[in-house]
Design a protein around this motif. Sequence first.
Motif, mmCIF file in Angstrom:
data_model
loop_
_atom_site.group_PDB
_atom_site.id
_atom_site.type_symbol
_atom_site.label_atom_id
_atom_site.label_comp_id
_atom_site.label_asym_id
_atom_site.label_seq_id
_atom_site.Cartn_x
_atom_site.Cartn_y
_atom_site.Cartn_z
ATOM 1 N N GLY A 400 34.844 54.789 -10.618
ATOM 2 C CA GLY A 400 35.480 55.848 -11.394
ATOM 3 C C GLY A 400 36.922 56.092 -11.030
ATOM 4 N N ASP A 401 37.408 55.473 -9.933
ATOM 5 C CA ASP A 401 38.799 55.666 -9.521
ATOM 6 C C ASP A 401 39.786 55.156 -10.571
ATOM 7 N N PHE A 402 39.360 54.159 -11.323
ATOM 8 C CA PHE A 402 40.217 53.558 -12.352
ATOM 9 C C PHE A 402 40.771 54.619 -13.299
ATOM 10 N N TYR A 403 39.931 55.587 -13.658
ATOM 11 C CA TYR A 403 40.292 56.564 -14.680
ATOM 12 C C TYR A 403 41.237 57.648 -14.160
ATOM 13 N N MET A 444 40.452 52.027 -22.971
ATOM 14 C CA MET A 444 40.144 52.757 -24.199
ATOM 15 C C MET A 444 39.324 54.014 -23.898
ATOM 16 N N ASP A 445 38.359 53.887 -22.983
ATOM 17 C CA ASP A 445 37.586 55.065 -22.564
ATOM 18 C C ASP A 445 38.509 56.112 -21.945
ATOM 19 N N MET A 446 39.439 55.644 -21.138
ATOM 20 C CA MET A 446 40.372 56.567 -20.492
ATOM 21 C C MET A 446 41.270 57.248 -21.524
ATOM 22 N N GLN A 476 36.002 41.748 -33.125
ATOM 23 C CA GLN A 476 35.057 42.691 -33.731
ATOM 24 C C GLN A 476 34.518 43.659 -32.679
ATOM 25 N N GLN A 477 34.309 43.194 -31.454
ATOM 26 C CA GLN A 477 33.863 44.097 -30.392
ATOM 27 C C GLN A 477 34.908 45.189 -30.142
ATOM 28 N N VAL A 478 36.181 44.815 -30.190
ATOM 29 C CA VAL A 478 37.243 45.808 -30.024
ATOM 30 C C VAL A 478 37.222 46.797 -31.190
ATOM 31 N N GLU A 479 37.069 46.276 -32.400
ATOM 32 C CA GLU A 479 37.000 47.165 -33.572
ATOM 33 C C GLU A 479 35.796 48.096 -33.485
ATOM 34 N N GLU A 480 34.669 47.578 -33.044
ATOM 35 C CA GLU A 480 33.487 48.419 -32.892
ATOM 36 C C GLU A 480 33.694 49.490 -31.823
ATOM 37 N N LYS A 481 34.378 49.123 -30.744
ATOM 38 C CA LYS A 481 34.672 50.088 -29.679
ATOM 39 C C LYS A 481 35.574 51.195 -30.208
ATOM 40 N N CYS A 482 36.592 50.821 -30.969
ATOM 41 C CA CYS A 482 37.477 51.817 -31.573
ATOM 42 C C CYS A 482 36.687 52.792 -32.458
ATOM 43 N N ARG A 483 35.769 52.220 -33.221
ATOM 44 C CA ARG A 483 34.978 53.053 -34.144
ATOM 45 C C ARG A 483 34.065 53.991 -33.354
ATOM 46 N N SER A 484 33.455 53.481 -32.292
ATOM 47 C CA SER A 484 32.527 54.323 -31.524
ATOM 48 C C SER A 484 33.241 55.455 -30.808
ATOM 49 N N LEU A 485 34.508 55.201 -30.392
ATOM 50 C CA LEU A 485 35.284 56.226 -29.698
ATOM 51 C C LEU A 485 36.087 57.100 -30.670
ATOM 52 N N GLN A 486 36.027 56.723 -31.947
ATOM 53 C CA GLN A 486 36.802 57.442 -32.992
ATOM 54 C C GLN A 486 38.281 57.416 -32.661
ATOM 55 N N LEU A 487 38.764 56.249 -32.232
ATOM 56 C CA LEU A 487 40.180 56.083 -31.928
ATOM 57 C C LEU A 487 40.912 55.494 -33.123
#
Length: 487
Positions: A400-403, A444-446, A476-487
């Motif tokens: 968790g230090d990364f964040y 992206m999570d951060m 597509q994995q990046v696009e899906e991640k964006c969609r899941s995070l609503q970014l």
Amino acid sequence: MCPDAIFPLSKAVRSAYSRNEEDETLSPLVLVDRHKSPAGRIQSGDSVIFYNIRGEREIELTRSLTENTFREFPIDTNLVVNFATMIEYQKGLNVKVAFQPPGILSDTLSDVIAAHGLTQAKITEAEKAVHVGYFFNGKKSDLLPGEERIVIPTRKDVKLFDEAPEMSIADITQTAIARIKDPHCNFIVVNFPNVDVVGHIENEPAVLRAIQAVDRHTGLIIDEALRQEITVIVTADHGTVEKWLYPDGGVDSGHTDSPVPFFLLHPDKTLTLKAQGSLTDVAPTVLDLFGLPVPSAMTGVSLVEQSKNSYTPIKRLLLLILDGWGLCENTKGNLITCAETPVMDKLMKSCPSAQLAASGVDVGLPPKTVGNSEAGHLHIGAGRIIYSDRLRIDESIASGDFYQNPAFKNAMKLAEHNGSAVHLMGIVSFFSSHGSIEHLFALMDMARQQRVSRLFIHSMLGRRGEQAESGARYIQQVEEKCRSLQL
């Protein structure tokens, strides 16, 4: 909404495949808005985070966005951005570094040789200059006393190296022979990059030519070294084309987890070698042969089975690194065994030899990961295990230090303060030695945690170590991640 509308960039990559483009040489694709304007162009005041973990092409790309005096290709000289990098690509760059180097690495092979007044020359072409110099010396750029680094220019008359698999090997050989003939040059390091560089291109005939060129020029250099009564070591930094095929028959143009060869040509024909070792054993072996002390920091051990007190110390040594030349008993998909290699075949039959581990934990990488040129040269020169940046970053994400990393937090907070955007730039791959899609996802999570309102991703694709057409899947994995995070 149809999938193509949700995932437009992965659709565009797949369309490029239908035009016979592939990930390694894909033409740039840009997402545009309804007015056909680029949706994520970098603007002054924006923050950029470059999350790659290799200091090679990354240096030039970073400089192009942070130096208004950059002239290698056209740039916007008025662009001013807040720039952060995952690791230190090069000292002096105008950036914030998230994961600083762990400290200066001392008592490397080159350090010890210089400290004892011996001269050393390192020779390769531009594709591998950073490995033979910076990484071999323990991530140090400055020349040591008595050290010479000779970089042969890379050919500019070809688009890809499979058009000229011999690359600049003739010039490397000519330069190396000149240093071999110089009695004042004690330690000579020569890197032939062909097998690794051409091996990353899906062109089997070209790879075979590259292997055969390396074999032929290895013979030329060894012949001259023996005429000059110089001890010779032949080894490699990692494997590549000895495992050319995936189990399903597709071409694997990436690095491998194979061991690499180690041959010793020494005046004392009674010397024998341990059958197995690691790249960390190369430096102690060289120092023992020279009769020089092995620093306590080196955890590797000499591969020579006899005590160094039982043979006469040498005065000169040639270390020949055949970049990407791995060993594999399986002949299926093994382009090394498919090629004509009379020189290496003779060494295998007539010289003391060993197999050296060159991947995974043996070179400071995560378990079961393939080797690479950076880790290979670093460990050959260091004589000890140096934990990789990738391992440090993965552990930071897990803890968790990364964040909470100040470089990342500062970049994101500056963008929000300026009312500007954050740009994440880097390779999208799991297997690449240049970076990991997992690091992008963590950023992206951060960004979501930091409530970044405008986030753009600039993805780089590569074919090395990946199945054909894997780029579209990653995008597509990046696009899906964006969609899941609503970014």
